[in-house]
Enzyme design. Structure first.
Site, short mmCIF file in Angstrom:
data_model
loop_
_atom_site.label_atom_id
_atom_site.label_comp_id
_atom_site.label_asym_id
_atom_site.label_seq_id
_atom_site.Cartn_x
_atom_site.Cartn_y
_atom_site.Cartn_z
N HIS A 63 -7.02 -6.16 -0.31
CA HIS A 63 -5.53 -5.57 -0.37
C HIS A 63 -4.87 -5.78 1.23
O HIS A 63 -3.57 -5.78 0.99
CB HIS A 63 -6.63 -3.69 0.62
CG HIS A 63 -5.79 -2.87 0.40
ND1 HIS A 63 -4.88 -2.76 -0.76
CD2 HIS A 63 -4.82 -1.65 1.73
CE1 HIS A 63 -4.29 -1.43 -0.66
NE2 HIS A 63 -3.91 -0.43 0.53
N SER A 113 0.73 -1.48 -0.24
CA SER A 113 0.13 -0.40 0.08
C SER A 113 1.06 1.47 -0.33
O SER A 113 1.73 1.52 -0.85
CB SER A 113 -1.10 -0.14 1.10
OG SER A 113 -2.48 0.93 0.99
N ASP A 140 -8.70 -6.90 -4.34
CA ASP A 140 -8.27 -5.77 -3.74
C ASP A 140 -8.75 -3.73 -4.30
O ASP A 140 -9.44 -3.73 -4.79
CB ASP A 140 -6.64 -5.51 -4.40
CG ASP A 140 -5.68 -4.89 -3.29
OD1 ASP A 140 -5.60 -4.37 -2.93
OD2 ASP A 140 -4.52 -4.91 -3.72
#
Length: 343
Positions: A315, A144, A288
């Site tokens: 995610h 991320s 995701d």
């Protein structure tokens, strides 16, 4: 980005508090200490605003495979990687948990001029030096926001890297926002997405209805594919630890893009990916918040890339699709170490 910012904590804190309390005393940060317990170092970092200390903890010992983990947020914590201890040591891979400046067990200065990509890149370089990592052993894994940071670090310091692992992060925030609004949002019931977009239009992010809708229709589908009351304690705790001063300044409040005025608005390195020549693994997940097709494309733009898809993941694919995430990441590390990657 890891978009479960402090409003999520305010809404869900009571739900998660009982199951996360057992982990809150894992390490007490004492900025006067260098070594707090076995494997833990508080590393001094020089910044334009003076010296601060950041938390690291080494797990395992391997002379040629050392993985530094960059957490998301910005402003979250290393606990998003807690379950790495169940996979990497068994394969003989050393890894280092690390809280970036402003996060969890590291110092948390209240100066927004510190929250820039360039300064975070410099911080990672100082951590690398302090830990004795180099091109013969240093793998950098970021997820991320950590994936953004890992790309930026590689573009400046790839001569120090042995391998790069970019997890669950696109190379353009404008393209991320487009994917969120045109693909993910419409997967919600039409009236729900319309209400969410109306709240965003009004910048009414303190409206409890916003988080109520997302907690039901977005997070268990695209952030971590489990019912909220079954989320692992370490994930709940990393959400509780988020530093809103860092998070909101850099990326804002929105779940469907970067809030206008946030410092990361417009970030884009897709045309620079070709300059990354170090062996690179890009990890995406079918469910995701980030577009898996874009991440697959990224793996073709770097000079020496591989793509790993986690078909059951979102995610936090290390938690909802560990069956694909860990074998794929471990194989990449070992292939690079053996010299067989790309052959």
């Amino acid at each position: 980005m890891n978009k479960l910012y402090y409003l999520f904590i305010a809404a869900a804190g009571m739900l998660f508090s009982c199951q996360s309390q057992t982990q809150t005393e894992e390490v007490q940060s004492d900025s006067t200490a260098v070594v707090l317990k076995e494997g833990v170092q508080m590393i001094p970092i020089q910044t334009p605003k003076g010296e601060f200390k950041v938390f690291t903890k080494k797990v395992g010992d391997n002379q040629t495979m050392k993985v530094l983990l960059l957490h998301g947020g910005p402003g979250m914590s290393h606990l998003q990687y807690a379950n790495f201890k169940d996979h990497f040591p068994q394969q003989g891979i050393e890894f280092i948990w690390y809280d970036q400046l402003g996060s969890a067990h590291s110092d948390q200065p209240e100066d927004s001029t510190l929250w820039t990509i360039e300064r975070f890149v410099d911080e990672v370089e100082q951590v690398r030096t302090a830990l004795g990592l180099n091109k013969d052993n240093f793998y950098l894994l970021g997820q991320s926001w950590g994936g953004m940071l890992s790309m930026e670090y590689a573009l400046k310091h790839q001569d120090k890297l042995k391998g790069l692992i970019i997890c669950n992060m696109m190379s353009s925030l404008d393209e991320y926002e487009k994917y969120a609004k045109e693909v993910l949002g419409p997967q919600m019931p039409r009236e729900v997405f319309a209400e969410v977009m109306e709240i965003e239009k009004k910048m009414d992010f303190e409206n409890p209805r916003y988080m109520e809708l997302l907690m039901k229709h977005h997070y268990p589908q695209h952030v971590l594919r489990m019912p909220l009351d079954q989320w692992p304690a370490e994930i709940n705790q990393t959400m509780e630890q988020v530093n809103p001063n860092v998070y909101v300044f850099m990326q804002g409040y929105s779940e469907f893009g970067i809030t206008p005025g946030a410092s990361l608005k417009g970030w884009d390195v897709k045309n620079q990916l070709k300059n990354i020549t170090v062996p690179t693994l890009v990890v995406g997940a079918t469910h995701d918040t980030m577009d898996p097709k874009h991440m697959e494309w990224m793996s073709t733009q770097v000079a020496n890339g591989r793509f790993l898809l986690c078909p059951n993941g979102s995610h936090f694919s290390q938690y909802d699709d560990p069956e694909h995430f860990f074998p794929g990441v471990i194989q990449f590390i070992k292939d690079v170490d053996s010299g067989s990657f790309g052959k």
